[in-house]
Structure formats: C-alpha cells, structure tokens
Design an enzyme around this catalytic site. Sequence first.
Site, short mmCIF file in Angstrom:
data_model
loop_
_atom_site.label_atom_id
_atom_site.label_comp_id
_atom_site.label_asym_id
_atom_site.label_seq_id
_atom_site.Cartn_x
_atom_site.Cartn_y
_atom_site.Cartn_z
N GLU A 289 0.87 -1.47 0.08
CA GLU A 289 0.20 -0.38 0.18
C GLU A 289 1.53 1.30 0.11
O GLU A 289 0.83 2.13 1.13
CB GLU A 289 -1.01 -0.11 1.09
CG GLU A 289 -2.28 -1.10 1.34
CD GLU A 289 -3.14 -1.06 2.70
OE1 GLU A 289 -4.16 -1.71 2.19
OE2 GLU A 289 -2.09 -0.58 3.43
N GLY A 291 1.54 5.00 -0.09
CA GLY A 291 1.38 6.14 -0.63
C GLY A 291 2.10 7.22 -0.91
O GLY A 291 1.99 7.80 -1.94
N ARG A 292 3.26 7.78 -0.17
CA ARG A 292 3.84 8.89 0.18
C ARG A 292 4.25 8.62 -1.15
O ARG A 292 5.39 9.11 -2.15
CB ARG A 292 4.97 8.99 1.27
CG ARG A 292 5.52 9.63 1.60
CD ARG A 292 6.77 9.28 2.60
NE ARG A 292 5.99 9.20 3.76
CZ ARG A 292 6.00 9.97 4.55
NH1 ARG A 292 6.42 11.21 4.93
NH2 ARG A 292 5.43 9.97 5.91
N ARG A 329 3.58 19.72 8.10
CA ARG A 329 4.27 18.78 7.83
C ARG A 329 5.91 19.02 9.20
O ARG A 329 6.10 18.37 10.10
CB ARG A 329 5.09 17.78 7.47
CG ARG A 329 3.74 16.59 6.64
CD ARG A 329 4.22 16.47 5.05
NE ARG A 329 4.86 15.03 5.80
CZ ARG A 329 6.25 14.64 5.67
NH1 ARG A 329 7.19 15.87 5.65
NH2 ARG A 329 6.51 13.57 6.57
N TYR A 333 6.24 17.68 12.58
CA TYR A 333 6.92 16.19 13.02
C TYR A 333 8.59 17.08 12.88
O TYR A 333 9.06 16.16 12.09
CB TYR A 333 6.73 15.13 11.45
CG TYR A 333 5.64 14.39 11.73
CD1 TYR A 333 4.19 13.99 12.31
CD2 TYR A 333 4.47 15.21 9.73
CE1 TYR A 333 3.39 13.57 12.18
CE2 TYR A 333 3.23 14.66 9.31
CZ TYR A 333 3.21 13.80 10.39
OH TYR A 333 1.13 13.42 10.33
N CYS A 360 -0.40 32.90 12.22
CA CYS A 360 -0.26 33.30 13.70
C CYS A 360 -0.08 32.31 14.41
O CYS A 360 -0.72 32.33 15.41
CB CYS A 360 -2.07 33.96 13.99
SG CYS A 360 -1.85 35.66 13.60
N GLU A 361 1.20 31.92 14.30
CA GLU A 361 1.94 30.71 15.39
C GLU A 361 3.69 30.50 14.93
O GLU A 361 3.85 30.91 14.18
CB GLU A 361 1.19 29.35 14.14
CG GLU A 361 1.11 28.34 15.44
CD GLU A 361 0.17 27.70 15.91
OE1 GLU A 361 -0.71 28.21 15.97
OE2 GLU A 361 0.80 26.98 17.24
N TYR A 389 0.77 14.24 2.25
CA TYR A 389 0.57 14.13 2.83
C TYR A 389 0.99 16.57 3.83
O TYR A 389 1.23 16.62 4.42
CB TYR A 389 1.27 13.74 4.46
CG TYR A 389 1.30 12.26 4.22
CD1 TYR A 389 -0.35 11.52 4.67
CD2 TYR A 389 2.59 11.55 3.64
CE1 TYR A 389 -0.19 10.53 4.50
CE2 TYR A 389 2.37 10.32 4.10
CZ TYR A 389 0.67 9.26 3.85
OH TYR A 389 0.81 8.13 4.34
N1 LLP Z 1 -1.04 1.81 4.77
C1 LLP Z 1 -1.62 1.86 5.91
C2 LLP Z 1 -2.53 1.68 7.08
C3 LLP Z 1 -1.26 3.23 5.99
O1 LLP Z 1 -2.12 3.47 7.33
C4 LLP Z 1 -0.70 3.72 5.90
C5 LLP Z 1 -0.06 5.06 6.06
C6 LLP Z 1 -0.35 3.51 4.27
C7 LLP Z 1 -0.63 2.45 4.01
C8 LLP Z 1 0.76 4.45 3.85
O2 LLP Z 1 2.05 5.11 3.94
P1 LLP Z 1 3.12 5.42 3.19
O3 LLP Z 1 3.56 4.48 2.03
O4 LLP Z 1 2.65 6.74 2.78
O5 LLP Z 1 3.95 5.34 4.10
N2 LLP Z 1 0.71 12.10 8.00
C9 LLP Z 1 2.23 11.22 7.98
C10 LLP Z 1 2.23 9.99 7.34
C11 LLP Z 1 0.59 9.26 8.29
C12 LLP Z 1 0.66 7.76 7.44
C13 LLP Z 1 -0.28 6.82 8.10
N3 LLP Z 1 -0.50 5.74 7.51
C14 LLP Z 1 3.16 12.30 7.75
O6 LLP Z 1 3.23 13.35 7.39
O7 LLP Z 1 4.25 11.64 7.66
#
Ligand code: LLP
Length: 434
Positions: A289, A291-292, A329, A333, A360-361, A389
């Site tokens: 899966e 995403g990033r 981010r 983080y 304003c932060e 993200y």
């Molecule tokens: N699958 C599940 C079950 C997840 O919880 C996530 C991310 C992904 C896949 C995708 O992960 P990736 O390949 O994108 O790393 N907002 C945070 C990242 C939170 C990720 C949450 N879950 C940031 O900006 O770094």
Amino acid sequence: MQLNGNMATDDNMLTIGGIRADKLIAAYGSPLYVIDQADFEDRAQAFKQYFVSEKFKTHVIYASKAFSNVYISELAKAAGLHIDVVSGGELYTVLKAGYDPSQVYFHGNNKTPHELAYALDQGIGTIIVDNDYEYQLISDLAKERKMLARVLLRVNPGIEADTHKYIQTTKEDSKFGMSTTDPRTMAFIQAMAQDPAIDFAGVHCHIGSQVMKAGFFYEEAQAMIAFAKQVESQCQIDLQEVNLGGGFGVYYTDKDQPLNLAEFLPAYIKEIEQAMVANDFSCDIISIEPGRSMINDSGSTLYTLGAIKHPQMGLPFAFIDGGMSDNLRPALYQAEYEAAIANRINEPADQAFRVAGKCCETGDILIQEIKLANPQPGDILVVPRTGAYTFAMASNYNRIEKPAVVFVKDGQSKVAVKRETYADMTRNDCSIKD
Ligand code: LLP
C-alpha cells in the site's frame, strides 16, 4: 535543491512538466500545488512492473490518504492500481472517480457504523478489521444486507521501524490492529472465520511510514508469513491474501537515502517468496500500500515571497504566502524540505534564510535554515517533494484558503482542485440572523 521528475530550467526559471513556474503562478495564483503527472504515472508503472511474482498475484494499492482527490483517483484507476481509503469521505472520492468498488480497501481503527454501512452498500471489495467491536458491526450490517463481507485483520508483528514516533504504527501499544503475540488474536480470527456473514481473507500489517531500511520490510514479510501460516494451521482455514502495507521512504533532503524501487521491489518479492517456501505457505494475493512513495516526489508547492525580514538576532526570514495551513509537516513532525528561488534557479544559493509562513503561530516555520539565491519580495519559492500529506493535511487555520492543485504534463496544465474562495470557507457558517 535537487531537480526531480520532469523539472528543468528555462532561462534561469524553473519549469515543471514543461511549464515555467511564473506562468503557473500567473495562470492559477499563489500558493499553488503543482503535480508532475508523468512522474506519478511513471512511478505507478514502476510499482506495477517491479512488484510481480510468478508464485502469486500482486496488488499495488495506492494509499489515497497521502493525496486524495478525484483527479488523482482517476489517474490511479487508469494506471491499474487498487486503492485504499480510511474514511467515508475518501471512499466517496474514489467512487466519484469511477473506481470499481471491488478494487477498494477500507482501513481505519474506528470506522463508524455509518461508514461501514456505506461501504457495504457500495459493494466495497475488502474491509480491514481493526478490532472486535468493529467486526461485530460489520457482521451485523452484512447479515442485515444478506451479504458476505470480505475482511482482512490488521495485526502488529511488533516490528519497531526506525522512523518518527508519530508515524510508527506496529509497536505493541499501537492504536492500530491487534498484536500477533496476544493470545486473543487467534481466537478472534477463529470466530471471524466461522461467521457466515464474513469472508475472512487474510491478514494485514503496516509497519510505519517513511521507513528507509529495506531490512524492516523483509523482517515484516517474514513475520507476517510465519503468522499467516500459524493462522492457517490453528484455525484450519486457507488464507487468500497477505497485505504488507506501505511506508516506503522517500527523499526530502540529503539526509535521506530512499529506497530505489527498481532494486528494492524485486528484492522484496524474493524475500516474500523465500519466506513462503520456508513456512510452507502459499496464498493468492500479496499486496502493498504505497502512499508517500507513489506521490511525494511528483508534487511541488510554489509560494510567492513577501517581506525579507532581518530580526535583531538570528537568521533573516523569507516570508511566504502560505505555511502550516498548506504544509503542516514541519510543525507537526519537524519534517525537513529543500527549496529554491524558482525565478533564479541557476544562480548560486549562498545566503542562509529561515522560511516562515503567514499563520499566527510561532511554530509556523516551513524551513529552519536554507540557502537561497538573493531572495526578494515577489520572487517565487519552490518547495519540491510536497506531494504527500500536505494538501491531504491542509487546513483553513486563520481562514486561509486552500491553494489550487494543478497537474502539469508535456507543457499542458489542468486544474484538479480549484483554489478555495472566502465564500467557500464561510459556506457552512450560519448567521445569528438565520
Ligand atoms: N497503509 C496503511 C494502513 C497506513 O496506515 C498508511 C499510512 C499507508 C498504507 C501509507 O503509508 P506511506 O506509504 O504513505 O508511508 N501524515 C504522516 C504519515 C502518516 C501515515 C499514515 N499511514 C506524514 O506526513 O508523514
């Protein structure tokens, strides 16, 4: 700043997808999220090409939480990706983009009864169960509808991936899933497998996000396949799928050594195949899966500089017309980014600045220290690798309107999400006079 994807230069001006940064700002306003469409399409194809095996089918599931809108969902669909969603809103978005519901995976640690009913009514392919209460809801809703709900169980094999603690997810005290070492987990699987309303298809795990070391993923694959085998033997069932989640790390700054997909994915497949042989386990589908790693490199944010302010002490500030409202981010983080003056892209970046947002932060600092080429009010600042993200986590803090999202490819540009207006932001406000 490293140029990436389809970035180039035209007479000291940055171009993305063949279009000059100043032309993009003139046409669509500032700040602006710009997505290099061909770069996304190439990466989607790389995942499809390299994550393949002769022993099992593979699903590459785009984790849409990283960047969700109709346009990207349409592109993910065209690329042949499955897709995952974590809320009714994300589900609505991918269905609006024409996704076949059977290709959709539904995640989340606290899906509401309303969201689950919506997912079942839409014929969603797979729900990833987080806990006992949720399973009961799914079972009851499926029975009411005389349906069979296909589910995976999210488990934690206890691997502590080396990443920011807010995005580690499989520690034993994680809010997500159930531990593989908890004796209640196996009994729970047994109950689901015997439920006539449930098609218990397998197990899922996600070890965290922005993980750079391939070894963690190999460890995860071995642990999950060993656990899947244990489930099959103890519960006397055949599993169809093991889903290994996302988390593949990407480049933000020169501190990051990201995974090279063309090398990592085939090696990952080999590790999975070997773990299967070692455990005498087989199944139809292995899924991941991303995403990033699918979208981050493709996105850039363009800002316009306001004041260059020299405080009595410390670095001079370069103020941007956005900030934590379009990219949370760094504040959340301590995430780091590169940047450059897009209209002076070939000039040496030799003076250090602190890039600060307009919220304003005090914590609204996008970049703590970066060398820029003689920044002036009115210049365009490009922050590359902001696809994941950022837009997804944008807010209207200080009633700042969310920027537009524009896709660029081969010298053409297309709006994917319109810039918000003041009227959009007050649309749901009610007056005392109403
Ligand atoms: N699958 C599940 C079950 C997840 O919880 C996530 C991310 C992904 C896949 C995708 O992960 P990736 O390949 O994108 O790393 N907002 C945070 C990242 C939170 C990720 C949450 N879950 C940031 O900006 O770094």
